[in-house]
Design a protein around this motif. Structure first.
Motif, short mmCIF file in Angstrom:
data_model
loop_
_atom_site.label_atom_id
_atom_site.label_comp_id
_atom_site.label_asym_id
_atom_site.label_seq_id
_atom_site.Cartn_x
_atom_site.Cartn_y
_atom_site.Cartn_z
N ILE A 130 -19.90 43.85 61.56
CA ILE A 130 -21.05 43.87 62.07
C ILE A 130 -22.27 44.03 60.62
O ILE A 130 -23.14 43.15 60.50
CB ILE A 130 -21.32 44.81 63.18
CG1 ILE A 130 -20.76 44.47 64.33
CG2 ILE A 130 -22.99 44.58 63.65
CD1 ILE A 130 -20.89 45.43 65.57
N LEU A 131 -21.88 45.10 60.04
CA LEU A 131 -22.76 45.38 58.83
C LEU A 131 -22.76 43.99 57.72
O LEU A 131 -23.42 43.58 57.32
CB LEU A 131 -22.12 46.47 58.21
CG LEU A 131 -22.86 47.82 59.00
CD1 LEU A 131 -22.27 49.12 58.07
CD2 LEU A 131 -24.24 47.70 58.80
N TYR A 132 -21.40 43.53 57.77
CA TYR A 132 -21.11 42.57 56.62
C TYR A 132 -21.91 41.33 57.31
O TYR A 132 -22.52 40.62 56.61
CB TYR A 132 -19.82 42.13 56.68
CG TYR A 132 -19.26 41.16 55.92
CD1 TYR A 132 -19.38 40.82 54.31
CD2 TYR A 132 -18.93 39.77 56.56
CE1 TYR A 132 -19.15 39.89 53.92
CE2 TYR A 132 -18.69 38.58 55.93
CZ TYR A 132 -18.65 38.76 54.59
OH TYR A 132 -18.18 37.47 53.82
N GLU A 133 -21.80 40.75 58.60
CA GLU A 133 -22.57 39.71 59.05
C GLU A 133 -24.09 40.05 58.86
O GLU A 133 -24.71 38.95 58.50
CB GLU A 133 -22.24 39.53 60.49
CG GLU A 133 -20.78 39.01 60.51
CD GLU A 133 -20.43 37.66 59.92
OE1 GLU A 133 -21.54 36.84 60.15
OE2 GLU A 133 -19.15 37.38 59.37
N ILE A 134 -24.49 41.12 58.91
CA ILE A 134 -25.92 41.32 59.05
C ILE A 134 -26.40 41.06 57.62
O ILE A 134 -27.66 40.62 57.24
CB ILE A 134 -26.33 42.76 59.54
CG1 ILE A 134 -25.96 42.96 60.98
CG2 ILE A 134 -27.80 43.01 59.08
CD1 ILE A 134 -26.38 44.31 61.29
N ARG A 135 -25.47 41.57 56.47
CA ARG A 135 -26.06 41.45 55.22
C ARG A 135 -25.94 40.00 54.76
O ARG A 135 -26.78 39.31 53.97
CB ARG A 135 -24.89 42.34 54.40
CG ARG A 135 -25.14 43.72 54.56
CD ARG A 135 -24.08 44.51 53.69
NE ARG A 135 -24.34 45.86 53.93
CZ ARG A 135 -23.39 46.53 53.50
NH1 ARG A 135 -22.28 46.41 52.87
NH2 ARG A 135 -23.63 48.19 53.81
N HIS A 189 -30.72 44.73 64.62
CA HIS A 189 -29.44 44.55 64.53
C HIS A 189 -29.08 45.78 63.92
O HIS A 189 -27.96 46.78 64.25
CB HIS A 189 -28.82 43.44 63.94
CG HIS A 189 -28.59 42.40 65.16
ND1 HIS A 189 -27.84 42.22 66.10
CD2 HIS A 189 -29.30 41.00 64.86
CE1 HIS A 189 -28.10 41.04 66.76
NE2 HIS A 189 -29.08 40.51 66.15
N ARG A 190 -29.81 46.41 62.80
CA ARG A 190 -29.16 47.44 62.16
C ARG A 190 -29.74 48.64 62.82
O ARG A 190 -28.63 49.70 62.78
CB ARG A 190 -30.02 47.53 60.67
CG ARG A 190 -29.57 46.26 59.83
CD ARG A 190 -30.72 46.44 58.50
NE ARG A 190 -30.24 45.45 57.56
CZ ARG A 190 -30.95 44.99 56.40
NH1 ARG A 190 -31.99 45.58 56.37
NH2 ARG A 190 -30.10 44.02 55.58
N LYS A 191 -30.72 48.61 63.63
CA LYS A 191 -31.03 49.75 64.21
C LYS A 191 -30.07 49.97 65.33
O LYS A 191 -29.68 51.10 65.86
CB LYS A 191 -32.60 49.73 64.78
CG LYS A 191 -32.94 50.86 65.44
CD LYS A 191 -34.27 50.87 66.02
CE LYS A 191 -34.92 52.13 66.62
NZ LYS A 191 -33.97 52.52 67.79
N ALA A 192 -29.78 48.71 66.14
CA ALA A 192 -29.05 48.95 67.17
C ALA A 192 -27.51 49.63 66.71
O ALA A 192 -26.88 50.50 67.46
CB ALA A 192 -28.60 47.71 67.69
N LEU A 193 -26.96 49.07 65.61
CA LEU A 193 -25.76 49.73 65.16
C LEU A 193 -25.79 51.02 64.71
O LEU A 193 -24.85 51.89 65.01
CB LEU A 193 -25.20 48.75 63.96
CG LEU A 193 -23.93 49.13 63.31
CD1 LEU A 193 -22.94 49.10 64.52
CD2 LEU A 193 -23.43 48.03 62.22
#
Length: 291
Positions: free
Chosen positions: A163-168, A182-186
């Protein structure tokens, strides 16, 4: 919801009590007089397994929502269905199977107690008591539990990294508001899982230490404290969710906010009324002009 149900089942409906150093357990809860601890533990395993499965499903849905079309994590619906079904079997099947296969017949239980614990025959009179007669089957449950926790933890870390990879990768295509969400939710989800894991993981360690204490020592207080820590694990988990979510906080504050009620005059009290002079009033300047 399944987390709360599983902990209520453990603490109130079942009320599990370990008989140390005797290899057995029984229940003191509301359902203990209706069925054995052997069955009640199976129910709790299923409820807790559903909780773990729900945590994974949330991460899978989040990864699917943010994955790019040309990404290695973008799969079709068939793959997600197969993966979810396989994950469900992996979480919900091994532990119940190990526990169900560890049961013994009443005759085997009586022979085990008479052979190895002849001075504790009264334990057979406890309603709903479960005695594991095979040490290997009980160790197998612990081994499978440790294996599931380890592999599930690695899988969850992998999903978070994906998920972090896709966000970046989508920093240029998505707006800053969506990325922050998305970052805050994760981040909030990881914090919630860590807090829940601390409370749930502390209990087995304390139970193991409690099992190796002096057999003549009184372990009632320690057992009550350990069960309280385990059962109350959803409370800090829920408090963390409320603290992290602004909408939840505002809703709770609005529910706890007490507005000032309008004061109702008491019977016999004096009410002052101000009268504005009208056109026909003798004090009105218009009436003087008319005269």
């Amino acid at each position: 919801m399944s987390l709360w149900l599983s902990q209520v089942h453990w603490g109130s409906l079942h009320g599990l009590v370990f008989i140390f150093p005797f290899p057995g357990l029984y229940g003191i809860g509301y359902l203990a007089s209706y069925t054995s601890s052997y069955v009640l533990v199976i129910i709790w395993i299923f409820l807790f397994g559903i909780t773990v499965l729900t945590i994974f499903l949330v991460s899978i849905v989040r990864l699917r929502a943010i994955a790019r079309h040309n990404s290695i994590f973008h799969f079709n619906d068939k793959f997600y269905y197969i993966f979810t079904f396989t994950l469900s079997l992996y979480i919900l099947v091994p532990m119940p199977f190990c526990w169900i296969s560890s049961g013994s017949t009443p005759i085997e239980t009586q022979n085990f107690v008479k052979t190895y614990y002849p001075n504790t025959l009264k334990v057979l009179d406890i309603l709903g008591v479960f005695i594991y007669t095979d040490a290997w089957k009980f160790r197998r449950i612990i081994i499978v539990a440790v294996g599931l926790i380890s592999t599930a933890g690695c899988l969850y870390v992998f999903l978070c990294q994906a998920i972090l990879y896709e966000i970046r990768q989508q920093c240029r295509t998505l707006s800053s508001t969506v990325l922050k969400y998305h970052r805050k939710a994760l981040k909030d989800t990881i914090v919630q899982i860590v807090i829940l894991g601390i409370f749930l993981g502390t209990t087995p360690c304390l139970q193991i230490l409690n099992a190796y204490r002096d057999p003549e020592a009184d372990t009632i207080t320690a057992t009550i404290v350990i069960n309280a820590i385990f059962v109350s694990s959803p409370i800090p988990y829920a408090i963390t969710i409320i603290y992290q979510n602004t909408t939840y906080r505002r809703y709770i504050i609005s529910m706890l906010h007490f507005r000032d009620k309008p004061k109702i005059p008491k019977v016999g009290s004096t009410i002052q009324i101000s009268i504005v002079p009208g056109n026909n009033s003798p004090r009105s300047p218009h009436s003087k002009n008319r005269q």
